[in-house]
Motif scaffolding. Structure first.
Motif, PDB file in Angstrom:
ATOM      1  N   ASN A  86      47.135  30.798  43.004  1.00  0.00           N
ATOM      2  CA  ASN A  86      46.226  31.763  43.600  1.00  0.00           C
ATOM      3  C   ASN A  86      46.832  32.135  44.940  1.00  0.00           C
ATOM      4  OD1 ASN A  86      43.879  32.187  41.864  1.00  0.00           O
ATOM      5  ND2 ASN A  86      43.504  30.009  42.160  1.00  0.00           N
ATOM      6  N   VAL A  87      46.752  33.395  45.283  1.00  0.00           N
ATOM      7  CA  VAL A  87      47.287  33.864  46.563  1.00  0.00           C
ATOM      8  C   VAL A  87      46.140  34.510  47.339  1.00  0.00           C
ATOM      9  CG1 VAL A  87      49.037  35.260  47.725  1.00  0.00           C
ATOM     10  CG2 VAL A  87      49.529  34.248  45.473  1.00  0.00           C
ATOM     11  N   PHE A  88      45.416  33.680  48.057  1.00  0.00           N
ATOM     12  CA  PHE A  88      44.290  34.108  48.876  1.00  0.00           C
ATOM     13  C   PHE A  88      44.237  33.213  50.103  1.00  0.00           C
ATOM     14  CE2 PHE A  88      42.794  34.703  44.459  1.00  0.00           C
ATOM     15  CZ  PHE A  88      42.651  36.078  44.471  1.00  0.00           C
ATOM     16  N   ASN A  89      43.647  33.738  51.161  1.00  0.00           N
ATOM     17  CA  ASN A  89      43.404  32.849  52.282  1.00  0.00           C
ATOM     18  C   ASN A  89      41.976  32.314  52.183  1.00  0.00           C
ATOM     19  OD1 ASN A  89      41.650  34.784  53.502  1.00  0.00           O
ATOM     20  ND2 ASN A  89      43.424  35.792  54.418  1.00  0.00           N
ATOM     21  N   THR A  90      41.711  31.231  52.861  1.00  0.00           N
ATOM     22  CA  THR A  90      40.411  30.575  52.814  1.00  0.00           C
ATOM     23  C   THR A  90      39.303  31.507  53.287  1.00  0.00           C
ATOM     24  OG1 THR A  90      41.446  28.427  53.117  1.00  0.00           O
ATOM     25  CG2 THR A  90      39.108  28.571  53.644  1.00  0.00           C
ATOM     26  N   LYS A  91      39.590  32.308  54.302  1.00  0.00           N
ATOM     27  CA  LYS A  91      38.584  33.229  54.835  1.00  0.00           C
ATOM     28  C   LYS A  91      38.086  34.180  53.745  1.00  0.00           C
ATOM     29  CE  LYS A  91      37.901  36.807  58.290  1.00  0.00           C
ATOM     30  NZ  LYS A  91      38.507  37.629  59.323  1.00  0.00           N
ATOM     31  N   THR A  92      38.992  34.712  52.943  1.00  0.00           N
ATOM     32  CA  THR A  92      38.598  35.626  51.855  1.00  0.00           C
ATOM     33  C   THR A  92      37.706  34.926  50.848  1.00  0.00           C
ATOM     34  OG1 THR A  92      40.613  36.932  52.100  1.00  0.00           O
ATOM     35  CG2 THR A  92      39.468  37.094  49.985  1.00  0.00           C
ATOM     36  N   LEU A  93      38.075  33.715  50.456  1.00  0.00           N
ATOM     37  CA  LEU A  93      37.292  32.987  49.462  1.00  0.00           C
ATOM     38  C   LEU A  93      35.904  32.629  49.991  1.00  0.00           C
ATOM     39  CD1 LEU A  93      40.073  30.685  47.991  1.00  0.00           C
ATOM     40  CD2 LEU A  93      39.126  32.774  46.981  1.00  0.00           C
ATOM     41  N   LEU A  94      35.833  32.207  51.239  1.00  0.00           N
ATOM     42  CA  LEU A  94      34.530  31.891  51.831  1.00  0.00           C
ATOM     43  C   LEU A  94      33.660  33.141  51.955  1.00  0.00           C
ATOM     44  CD1 LEU A  94      35.627  29.338  54.575  1.00  0.00           C
ATOM     45  CD2 LEU A  94      34.336  28.848  52.481  1.00  0.00           C
ATOM     46  N   ASP A  95      34.280  34.252  52.331  1.00  0.00           N
ATOM     47  CA  ASP A  95      33.523  35.493  52.445  1.00  0.00           C
ATOM     48  C   ASP A  95      33.043  35.967  51.072  1.00  0.00           C
ATOM     49  OD1 ASP A  95      32.533  37.529  54.311  1.00  0.00           O
ATOM     50  OD2 ASP A  95      33.831  38.895  53.186  1.00  0.00           O
ATOM     51  N   ALA A  96      33.874  35.797  50.051  1.00  0.00           N
ATOM     52  CA  ALA A  96      33.469  36.174  48.693  1.00  0.00           C
ATOM     53  C   ALA A  96      32.308  35.324  48.212  1.00  0.00           C
ATOM     54  CB  ALA A  96      34.657  36.044  47.743  1.00  0.00           C
ATOM     55  N   LYS A  97      32.299  34.070  48.607  1.00  0.00           N
ATOM     56  CA  LYS A  97      31.198  33.189  48.231  1.00  0.00           C
ATOM     57  C   LYS A  97      29.911  33.613  48.936  1.00  0.00           C
ATOM     58  CE  LYS A  97      30.028  28.340  47.787  1.00  0.00           C
ATOM     59  NZ  LYS A  97      30.349  26.969  48.117  1.00  0.00           N
ATOM     60  N   ALA A  98      30.027  33.995  50.188  1.00  0.00           N
ATOM     61  CA  ALA A  98      28.855  34.390  50.970  1.00  0.00           C
ATOM     62  C   ALA A  98      28.373  35.807  50.644  1.00  0.00           C
ATOM     63  CB  ALA A  98      29.171  34.294  52.465  1.00  0.00           C
ATOM     64  N   HIS A  99      29.308  36.677  50.275  1.00  0.00           N
ATOM     65  CA  HIS A  99      28.975  38.092  50.026  1.00  0.00           C
ATOM     66  C   HIS A  99      29.581  38.548  48.693  1.00  0.00           C
ATOM     67  CE1 HIS A  99      27.627  38.247  54.163  1.00  0.00           C
ATOM     68  NE2 HIS A  99      28.778  37.692  54.521  1.00  0.00           N
ATOM     69  N   PRO A 100      29.122  37.996  47.579  1.00  0.00           N
ATOM     70  CA  PRO A 100      29.724  38.312  46.277  1.00  0.00           C
ATOM     71  C   PRO A 100      29.685  39.802  45.920  1.00  0.00           C
ATOM     72  CG  PRO A 100      27.656  37.121  45.995  1.00  0.00           C
ATOM     73  CD  PRO A 100      27.987  37.090  47.450  1.00  0.00           C
ATOM     74  N   GLU A 101      28.735  40.528  46.461  1.00  0.00           N
ATOM     75  CA  GLU A 101      28.629  41.961  46.157  1.00  0.00           C
ATOM     76  C   GLU A 101      29.860  42.743  46.608  1.00  0.00           C
ATOM     77  OE1 GLU A 101      26.842  41.279  50.236  1.00  0.00           O
ATOM     78  OE2 GLU A 101      26.724  40.252  48.308  1.00  0.00           O
ATOM     79  N   ASN A 102      30.631  42.195  47.533  1.00  0.00           N
ATOM     80  CA  ASN A 102      31.839  42.864  48.037  1.00  0.00           C
ATOM     81  C   ASN A 102      33.114  42.459  47.299  1.00  0.00           C
ATOM     82  OD1 ASN A 102      30.271  44.098  50.028  1.00  0.00           O
ATOM     83  ND2 ASN A 102      30.561  42.388  51.437  1.00  0.00           N
ATOM     84  N   TYR A 103      33.009  41.554  46.325  1.00  0.00           N
ATOM     85  CA  TYR A 103      34.212  40.985  45.717  1.00  0.00           C
ATOM     86  C   TYR A 103      34.167  40.977  44.190  1.00  0.00           C
ATOM     87  CZ  TYR A 103      35.441  39.490  50.395  1.00  0.00           C
ATOM     88  OH  TYR A 103      35.771  39.473  51.727  1.00  0.00           O
ATOM     89  N   ALA A 104      33.597  41.986  43.595  1.00  0.00           N
ATOM     90  CA  ALA A 104      33.496  42.038  42.131  1.00  0.00           C
ATOM     91  C   ALA A 104      34.862  42.056  41.454  1.00  0.00           C
ATOM     92  CB  ALA A 104      32.682  43.252  41.705  1.00  0.00           C
ATOM     93  N   ASP A 105      35.893  42.503  42.161  1.00  0.00           N
ATOM     94  CA  ASP A 105      37.230  42.596  41.562  1.00  0.00           C
ATOM     95  C   ASP A 105      38.145  41.415  41.912  1.00  0.00           C
ATOM     96  OD1 ASP A 105      37.460  43.241  44.248  1.00  0.00           O
ATOM     97  OD2 ASP A 105      38.849  44.899  43.908  1.00  0.00           O
ATOM     98  N   LEU A 106      37.627  40.386  42.541  1.00  0.00           N
ATOM     99  CA  LEU A 106      38.436  39.219  42.915  1.00  0.00           C
ATOM    100  C   LEU A 106      38.561  38.286  41.710  1.00  0.00           C
ATOM    101  CD1 LEU A 106      39.933  37.568  45.068  1.00  0.00           C
ATOM    102  CD2 LEU A 106      37.726  36.597  45.726  1.00  0.00           C
ATOM    103  N   ILE A 107      39.767  38.197  41.178  1.00  0.00           N
ATOM    104  CA  ILE A 107      40.059  37.363  40.011  1.00  0.00           C
ATOM    105  C   ILE A 107      40.902  36.181  40.472  1.00  0.00           C
ATOM    106  CG2 ILE A 107      41.123  37.278  37.719  1.00  0.00           C
ATOM    107  CD1 ILE A 107      38.710  39.174  37.885  1.00  0.00           C
ATOM    108  N   VAL A 108      40.540  34.981  40.034  1.00  0.00           N
ATOM    109  CA  VAL A 108      41.267  33.773  40.414  1.00  0.00           C
ATOM    110  C   VAL A 108      41.713  33.019  39.169  1.00  0.00           C
ATOM    111  CG1 VAL A 108      40.077  33.508  42.619  1.00  0.00           C
ATOM    112  CG2 VAL A 108      39.140  32.414  40.587  1.00  0.00           C
ATOM    113  N   ARG A 109      42.750  32.225  39.329  1.00  0.00           N
ATOM    114  CA  ARG A 109      43.183  31.311  38.280  1.00  0.00           C
ATOM    115  C   ARG A 109      42.355  30.049  38.427  1.00  0.00           C
ATOM    116  NH1 ARG A 109      45.462  32.340  33.892  1.00  0.00           N
ATOM    117  NH2 ARG A 109      46.470  30.330  33.838  1.00  0.00           N
TER     118      ARG A 109
END
Length: 105
Positions: A55-78
């Motif tokens: 996975n190529v993401f920083n922790t800030k992005t993942l935490l923000d996606a967890k807190a604001h899922p409506e902004n990350y519908a296209d975030l795909i992870v392994r």
């Protein structure tokens, strides 16, 4: 890390050991870093580690996606051998992905 995983009896495990890694985006930025990543991949093959996922993401992005899922519908992870929409994962699975070591050179 590679040497430790290479010591496992990978040939005795169906499909080998799965090695999950997370890299921050900056680690793969630029030609020099991409060359280092290719060398890293070649080393995995030489050491007999052939089931890896990144996975190529920083922790800030993942935490923000967890807190604001409506902004990350296209975030795909392994996950473990498959891809998933990050926001569709249970919080425990999201936390496990966040907790994976972020590797740098």
């Amino acid at each position: 890390m590679i040497n430790s995983v290479a010591k496992l009896p990978n040939v005795k495990v169906a499909a080998g050991q799965l090695l999950n890694m997370r890299f921050s985006p900056g680690v793969l930025a630029g030609d020099e870093n991409l060359d280092k990543f290719v060398s890293f991949l070649n080393t995995l093959v030489i050491k007999g580690i052939y089931h890896c996922q990144f996975n190529v993401f920083n922790t800030k992005t993942l935490l923000d996606a967890k807190a604001h899922p409506e902004n990350y519908a296209d975030l795909i992870v392994r996950v473990v051998g498959y891809c998933a929409q990050y926001i569709s994962l249970m919080p425990e699975a999201q936390d496990a992905i966040i907790a994976r070591t972020t590797n740098g050179w």
